[in-house]
Write a protein that holds these residues in place. Structure first.
Motif, short mmCIF file in Angstrom:
data_model
loop_
_atom_site.label_atom_id
_atom_site.label_comp_id
_atom_site.label_asym_id
_atom_site.label_seq_id
_atom_site.Cartn_x
_atom_site.Cartn_y
_atom_site.Cartn_z
N SER A 108 32.82 23.27 -34.14
CA SER A 108 32.02 22.24 -33.13
C SER A 108 30.58 20.97 -33.89
CB SER A 108 30.26 22.40 -32.66
OG SER A 108 29.29 22.98 -34.08
N GLN A 160 34.59 18.37 -33.47
CA GLN A 160 34.67 17.92 -31.84
C GLN A 160 33.77 17.05 -31.17
OE1 GLN A 160 32.88 18.54 -28.84
NE2 GLN A 160 34.45 17.92 -27.68
N ARG A 181 28.83 24.61 -29.43
CA ARG A 181 28.52 25.71 -30.59
C ARG A 181 29.40 27.58 -29.72
NH1 ARG A 181 23.52 23.42 -31.42
NH2 ARG A 181 22.63 24.70 -30.71
N ARG A 182 29.24 27.52 -28.92
CA ARG A 182 30.32 28.47 -27.80
C ARG A 182 31.34 28.33 -27.69
NH1 ARG A 182 27.50 32.51 -25.74
NH2 ARG A 182 24.96 32.06 -25.60
N VAL A 183 32.03 27.30 -27.27
CA VAL A 183 33.36 26.80 -26.91
C VAL A 183 34.34 26.76 -27.91
CG1 VAL A 183 34.54 25.85 -25.13
CG2 VAL A 183 32.18 26.65 -24.43
N PRO A 231 34.82 27.40 -31.42
CA PRO A 231 34.95 27.45 -32.44
C PRO A 231 36.43 28.26 -31.53
CG PRO A 231 33.14 27.37 -32.02
CD PRO A 231 33.04 27.00 -31.59
N ARG A 232 36.65 28.58 -30.52
CA ARG A 232 37.35 29.35 -29.59
C ARG A 232 38.08 28.62 -28.73
NH1 ARG A 232 32.44 31.39 -28.46
NH2 ARG A 232 32.07 33.81 -28.63
N SER A 233 38.35 27.35 -28.75
CA SER A 233 38.95 26.55 -28.53
C SER A 233 38.73 24.61 -28.51
CB SER A 233 39.78 26.55 -27.16
OG SER A 233 40.70 26.13 -26.80
#
Length: 236
Positions: A30, A33, A202-204, A206-208
């Motif tokens: 995060s 990004q 922080r949620r999104v 790490p996944r994409s």
């Protein structure tokens, strides 16, 4: 900047352990990004100003440089380390910066008068600094001194929160209009709201990374920061 305000800021930043927290490194998705989005805007601003092809002759100041990690980006963009300068009110952060990047001019100061001559700096980078200064009069005083050292035609690269953080009473969001007022008569040559809201990032991220970037691009209401390049008029 008054002694009490300086002590408060030193205490706030010291309690965050920012200089050693892995959450503020590029290995954290995060954070990566966020800084990549900021990097793109800085490089775009340098292009608009016509200074992007060769930074070697430019005097660059990182105002509130902290541990000095951001200086690595200026080096990667081609700046000359002998023309890089960083200031911070925290002596411990300056010690860390000097250890990380020897040869760069890192100096601690009291937050009032910068240790540079009038009209001696081409580019001033200010990342997430003024939102930690709670006094509007102190903000304006700091801005005036930064304007003093900036060359005619030089740039102030501003990046900060536009919204308050309800979990952090030590920062105050600064709207785009207030930022423009702070830097008048400097003129914005590029400005943009950016940065995906940190709780979402922080949620999104790490996944994409793609999904995080797409959300930031397509959903303006969840951008929490404002970037602008303010240019000192040639006649000012």
């Amino acid at each position: 900047m008054g002694e009490r305000e300086q002590e408060r800021l030193e205490s706030v930043y010291g309690s965050r352990a920012y200089d050693s927290d892995p959450a503020y490194r590029d290995t954290e998705p995060s954070y990566l990004q966020r800084v990549q989005g900021l990097e793109r805007q800085i490089l775009r601003a340098l292009s608009v100003a016509g200074t992007s092809r060769d930074l070697t002759s430019l005097e660059v100041l990182d105002y509130g440089c902290g541990n000095g990690l951001w200086m690595g980006r200026w080096l990667a963009w081609g700046a000359d380390y002998r023309r890089l300068h960083g200031v911070d009110i925290r002596e411990s952060a300056i010690d860390c910066a000097r250890t990380r990047i020897p040869g760069v001019d890192f100096q601690s100061f009291d937050g009032s008068t910068l240790p540079y001559d009038d009209a001696s700096i081409d580019l001033v980078s200010i990342n997430l600094v003024f939102s930690s200064i709670l006094s509007a009069s102190v903000r304006r005083s700091c801005a005036l001194d930064i304007q003093r050292v900036t060359k005619p035609g030089g740039l102030v690269l501003w990046y900060d929160f536009v919204v308050d953080n309800p979990k952090n009473p030590d920062v105050r969001g600064i709207s785009a209009s207030r930022a423009r007022n702070i830097w008048a008569p400097f003129e914005p040559i590029l400005q943009r709201h950016l940065t995906l809201a940190p709780p979402i990032a922080r949620r999104v991220a790490p996944r994409s990374a793609f999904a995080a970037t797409a959300l930031e691009s397509l959903v303006p209401p969840i951008r929490t920061h404002y970037f602008a390049a303010f240019q000192r008029p040639l006649g000012a």
